[in-house]
Scaffold this active site. Sequence first.
Site, short mmCIF file in Angstrom:
data_model
loop_
_atom_site.label_atom_id
_atom_site.label_comp_id
_atom_site.label_asym_id
_atom_site.label_seq_id
_atom_site.Cartn_x
_atom_site.Cartn_y
_atom_site.Cartn_z
N ASN A 156 -73.09 -12.38 1.96
CA ASN A 156 -72.74 -13.74 2.42
C ASN A 156 -73.95 -14.66 2.55
O ASN A 156 -73.82 -15.87 2.46
CB ASN A 156 -71.92 -13.69 3.72
CG ASN A 156 -72.64 -13.06 4.87
OD1 ASN A 156 -73.65 -12.38 4.69
ND2 ASN A 156 -72.14 -13.25 6.08
N PRO A 180 -80.12 -5.07 -1.68
CA PRO A 180 -79.20 -6.19 -1.47
C PRO A 180 -77.79 -5.79 -1.87
O PRO A 180 -77.61 -4.81 -2.59
CB PRO A 180 -79.75 -7.27 -2.41
CG PRO A 180 -80.47 -6.53 -3.48
CD PRO A 180 -80.93 -5.21 -2.90
N ALA A 181 -76.82 -6.58 -1.44
CA ALA A 181 -75.43 -6.30 -1.80
C ALA A 181 -75.29 -6.30 -3.33
O ALA A 181 -75.93 -7.12 -4.01
CB ALA A 181 -74.52 -7.37 -1.21
N SER A 234 -70.86 -5.02 8.29
CA SER A 234 -69.72 -4.77 9.18
C SER A 234 -70.08 -3.74 10.26
O SER A 234 -70.95 -2.88 10.07
CB SER A 234 -68.53 -4.25 8.38
OG SER A 234 -68.76 -2.92 7.99
N GLU A 255 -77.25 -5.98 12.82
CA GLU A 255 -76.60 -7.28 13.03
C GLU A 255 -75.21 -7.12 12.43
O GLU A 255 -75.05 -7.14 11.21
CB GLU A 255 -77.44 -8.35 12.34
CG GLU A 255 -77.22 -9.72 12.90
CD GLU A 255 -76.19 -10.46 12.10
OE1 GLU A 255 -75.00 -10.38 12.50
OE2 GLU A 255 -76.54 -11.09 11.10
N LEU A 256 -74.22 -6.89 13.30
CA LEU A 256 -72.90 -6.44 12.84
C LEU A 256 -71.84 -7.53 13.05
O LEU A 256 -72.16 -8.70 13.17
CB LEU A 256 -72.54 -5.13 13.54
CG LEU A 256 -73.62 -4.03 13.41
CD1 LEU A 256 -73.25 -2.78 14.20
CD2 LEU A 256 -73.89 -3.68 11.95
N CYS A 289 -70.85 -14.03 10.06
CA CYS A 289 -70.56 -13.26 11.28
C CYS A 289 -70.45 -14.14 12.51
O CYS A 289 -69.91 -13.73 13.52
CB CYS A 289 -71.67 -12.24 11.53
SG CYS A 289 -71.95 -11.18 10.15
N GLU A 386 -61.95 -9.82 12.49
CA GLU A 386 -62.93 -10.79 12.01
C GLU A 386 -62.36 -11.35 10.70
O GLU A 386 -62.24 -10.61 9.70
CB GLU A 386 -64.28 -10.11 11.78
CG GLU A 386 -65.38 -11.09 11.50
CD GLU A 386 -66.75 -10.43 11.39
OE1 GLU A 386 -66.82 -9.21 11.14
OE2 GLU A 386 -67.75 -11.15 11.55
C1 SIN Z 1 -74.49 -13.85 9.32
O1 SIN Z 1 -73.38 -14.22 9.04
O2 SIN Z 1 -74.72 -12.65 9.46
C2 SIN Z 1 -75.65 -14.78 9.50
C3 SIN Z 1 -75.30 -16.14 9.87
C4 SIN Z 1 -76.50 -16.99 10.26
O3 SIN Z 1 -77.65 -16.59 10.14
O4 SIN Z 1 -76.25 -18.08 10.75
#
Ligand code: SIN
Length: 485
Positions: A156, A180-181, A234, A255-256, A289, A386
């Site tokens: 993302n 990376p993805a 996730s 960072e989930l 997220c 989510e």
């Molecule tokens: C994320 O969606 O993990 C990051 C969003 C952001 O850095 O604002």
Amino acid sequence: MEQLQDKSLVKQSSYIDGQWQQGNGAIDIINPANDDCIAQVANAGIEQAEQAIAAAKQAFPAWAKKSAGERAQLMRKWFDLMMSHQQDLGRILTLEQGKPLAEAKGEIAYGASFIEWFAEEGKRIYGDVIPSPAADKRIMVLKQPIGVVAAITPWNFPNAMIARKAAAALAAGCTFVVRPATQTPLSALAMAELADRAGIPAGVFNVVVGDDAKGIGKVLTQHPDVAKFTFTGSTQTGKALIEQCATTVKKVSMELGGNAPFIVFDDADIDAAVQGAIASKYRNAGQTCVCTNRIFVQQSVVEEFTAKYVEQVGKLKVGNGLDEGVDIGPLITQEALSGVTKLVEDSVAQGAKVVLGGRTLDMGKNFYAPTVMTGVKNTMPIAESEIFGPVSPIISFTDENEVIAMANDTDVGLAAYFYSRDIGRIWRVAEGLEYGMVGINEGLISNAAAPFGGVKQSGNGREGSKYGLDDYLEIKYLCLGGLDK
Ligand code: SIN
């Protein structure tokens, strides 16, 4: 791709030890807006992941020994190159990820800002001298780079999520390997090309592109030469990766997922709340997220808010991110689209009402209309999951304690937002929300100077800010004795 000013930014293989390495076969990189194959990237595997770790291990002592100022100079060059290639990097990002070009260019600036910020902050990694309990002893504390860092990053934010981790790692004196993805490796490889041009030494920044997510993931999480592992993605995957890291007791930061509440109180500036909610909800087609996931509106203003919100959301233009004036691009895959469709349908079956959108759009395989739902309950699938799509569920509430309880009624706690002009309420609600980040009268909260991260099952550690360095440093206590004559 033909319109890039610098076509050599498009790389088609992993970057390991300062070299472009081949793999076994190739991965097609697909533009989610039209299904075109925009590039093929060599498919690296376990062997290349191991090579990257070996390169990072070898490069570590010399990188760690450089002064923070020397590292900062190289990182500053990397930042300058990213900014001077912002247009091309943004275009590559839109082509592989789908977000509108203006937003993609914004992500390049956002990613680069971490490199600039941490380059400077690396100069302020202070140790400590602690008053000693014994006259003949002195107590000192050093902070040292932890070593080789491995990372797995999401599709993302193909640039910024790498930059946020790599910048802190490199500034602290660590070396870095990222997977990376699979959907979005071109942005990562373009970053590697610019790191190379900036003079970042071979082995310091490595990118391994491969579709064997499990195999490469195991190497990155279990290899004894990796000291720290960091992941954005996730909660479910994060839990499995934490478990794998336990085998070698790695330092971990995660960072989930999130389920961000956006609360509008009756004393709020409703127009500002509408704008804030749109900014927070529809950024990246709802695929972040920290995107608003549930909009709670106090009963007495729910009608006014909903009418204004629906009117503004209805104006958002959906389309190919490279087209002029587009606000919302495609979702990343058809699977993502099906997931969003199902959440909406299942919630409608439980009594929610679609007042705008609520359907796929006939402009490619992955487009979903900006959607607003009313009559939503906090227990419906659209509120409990989510969403990761452009859907706004509106839930009405009567009082402050009720809405705090509903907002907190989830296993995750990344970002929350609320709008109010009552100072007492602002403090009570800010303190009552069980979230790592709270936007107050503000829908966009991310920046390099601020600590990004969550509580509960949204993860651990912080990225960005002075706190973001802690995850890449070890504290070493020195006890100097024998000072008596
Ligand atoms: C994320 O969606 O993990 C990051 C969003 C952001 O850095 O604002």
